[in-house]
Scaffold this active site. Structure first.
Site, PDB file in Angstrom:
ATOM      1  N   GLU A  39       0.817  -1.112   0.093  1.00 14.82           N
ATOM      2  CA  GLU A  39      -0.049   0.023   0.047  1.00 14.82           C
ATOM      3  C   GLU A  39       0.854   1.290  -0.108  1.00 14.82           C
ATOM      4  O   GLU A  39       0.394   2.185  -0.545  1.00 14.82           O
ATOM      5  CB  GLU A  39      -0.878   0.075   1.230  1.00 14.82           C
ATOM      6  CG  GLU A  39      -1.859  -0.963   1.129  1.00 14.82           C
ATOM      7  CD  GLU A  39      -3.128  -0.816   0.288  1.00 14.82           C
ATOM      8  OE1 GLU A  39      -3.641   0.133   0.275  1.00 14.82           O
ATOM      9  OE2 GLU A  39      -3.444  -1.921  -0.166  1.00 14.82           O
ATOM     10  N   ASP A  93      -8.208   6.279  -8.372  1.00 12.61           N
ATOM     11  CA  ASP A  93      -8.843   5.279  -8.553  1.00 12.61           C
ATOM     12  C   ASP A  93     -10.668   5.036  -8.471  1.00 12.61           C
ATOM     13  O   ASP A  93     -10.858   4.176  -8.247  1.00 12.61           O
ATOM     14  CB  ASP A  93      -8.209   4.009  -7.543  1.00 12.61           C
ATOM     15  CG  ASP A  93      -8.460   4.426  -6.014  1.00 12.61           C
ATOM     16  OD1 ASP A  93      -9.187   5.587  -5.852  1.00 12.61           O
ATOM     17  OD2 ASP A  93      -8.450   3.556  -5.152  1.00 12.61           O
ATOM     18  N   THR A 148      -7.820   8.329  -0.201  1.00 14.02           N
ATOM     19  CA  THR A 148      -7.325   7.341   0.318  1.00 14.02           C
ATOM     20  C   THR A 148      -6.154   7.677   1.401  1.00 14.02           C
ATOM     21  O   THR A 148      -5.218   8.571   1.267  1.00 14.02           O
ATOM     22  CB  THR A 148      -6.275   6.131  -0.566  1.00 14.02           C
ATOM     23  OG1 THR A 148      -7.508   6.066  -1.717  1.00 14.02           O
ATOM     24  CG2 THR A 148      -5.830   5.050   0.185  1.00 14.02           C
TER      25      THR A 148
END
Length: 271
Positions: free
Chosen positions: A56, A74, A79
């Site tokens: 990640e 995305d 995020t």
């Protein structure tokens, strides 16, 4: 990440307690102890956090990621944090709501109305221009870090470990489940964890049904790779191919160190 529903089949393996201590455990007792080991063992959980962080965040230092936040384009909005909570998929909203329950008036509380509105989209409406700065500021608060830990465990870690134990897979298998839930969530879509597992079950039986653990985990990883390739943002399957497959091919079902793997071409090691 996707918001996740509770998984069924939480099962723990009971280990009989010997009436009298012996200096050399019997093989059966040793086998039972190994079987009972789970990813929720603190040392194993630390390994899991590092491996996920390698994928990640390209770093083993997962604790440095509480402050992380960016839009990675995305389609999930921002995020952020140690597990990739997303403004567009509900788990970031759940996190900030929980943080506000335990610490009313925190620096992120004012964004709750905006987070509710952008849920399900990639919009930043009501979040820009200061949300990222305030997220980093919140990450300096021990209560916010604890809130991230809490939501990671509630939404992702505990359900995957419980399902893995119910399916009779060991530490590696539980980690394989965990990494899948982190990326795909457990919604109703075809690429969610529950449907990846369903696809795997159509090809192989898990140990709880008398199947071979390695064969079943290979089937699960096959299904996981298929799911990843359905989405451009996840089409690089190296976190499976050059990490999880490596451990599985070596027969390291207990995820014992040392561990060597690659993700996106970067090499990592836990000694």
């Amino acid at each position: 990440m996707l918001a996740i529903g509770a998984l069924l089949g939480s099962a723990l393996i009971a280990v009989p307690v010997a009436a009298h201590a012996t200096t050399t455990p019997a093989p059966a007792a040793e086998a039972a102890a190994v079987a009972a080991a789970g990813l929720d063992d603190p040392a194993k959980k630390e390994i899991a956090m590092k491996i996920v962080s390698s994928a990640e965040n390209s770093s083993l230092d997962w604790k440095a990621q509480y402050k992380y936040i960016e839009d990675i384009d995305d389609g999930r909005g921002y995020t952020a944090g140690i597990i990739g909570f997303c403004s567009g998929t509900g788990d970031m909203l759940d996190l900030v709501e929980y943080y506000t329950q335990i610490k009313p008036g925190n620096v992120l509380a004012k964004y709750l109305p905006a987070l509710r509105k952008v849920d399900g989209s990639d919009s930043h409406a009501g979040l820009d221009p200061n949300f990222t700065k305030d997220w980093a500021k919140a990450a300096q608060d021990a209560d916010f870090r604890k809130a991230q830990d809490h939501e990671r465990d509630r939404v992702y870690f505990n359900p995957s470990v419980n399902q893995g134990k119910a399916d009779g897979v060991g530490v590696l298998g539980q980690f394989i489940y965990y990494d899948a839930i982190v990326m795909h969530g457990d919604g109703g879509d075809s690429t969610s964890f529950r449907n990846i597992r369903k696809r795997a079950l159509s090809k192989a039986k898990p140990p709880s049904q008398g199947g071979n653990e390695t064969a079943y985990l290979n089937a699960f990883l096959d299904a996981r790779v298929w799911a990843m390739k359905q989405e451009e943002a996840h089409s690089d399957t190296s976190r499976v191919d050059t990490a999880q497959r490596v451990f599985l091919k070596k027969g390291n079902l207990n995820l014992n160190t040392p561990l060597d793997w690659k993700v996106y071409g970067d090499s990592f090691r836990i000694g």
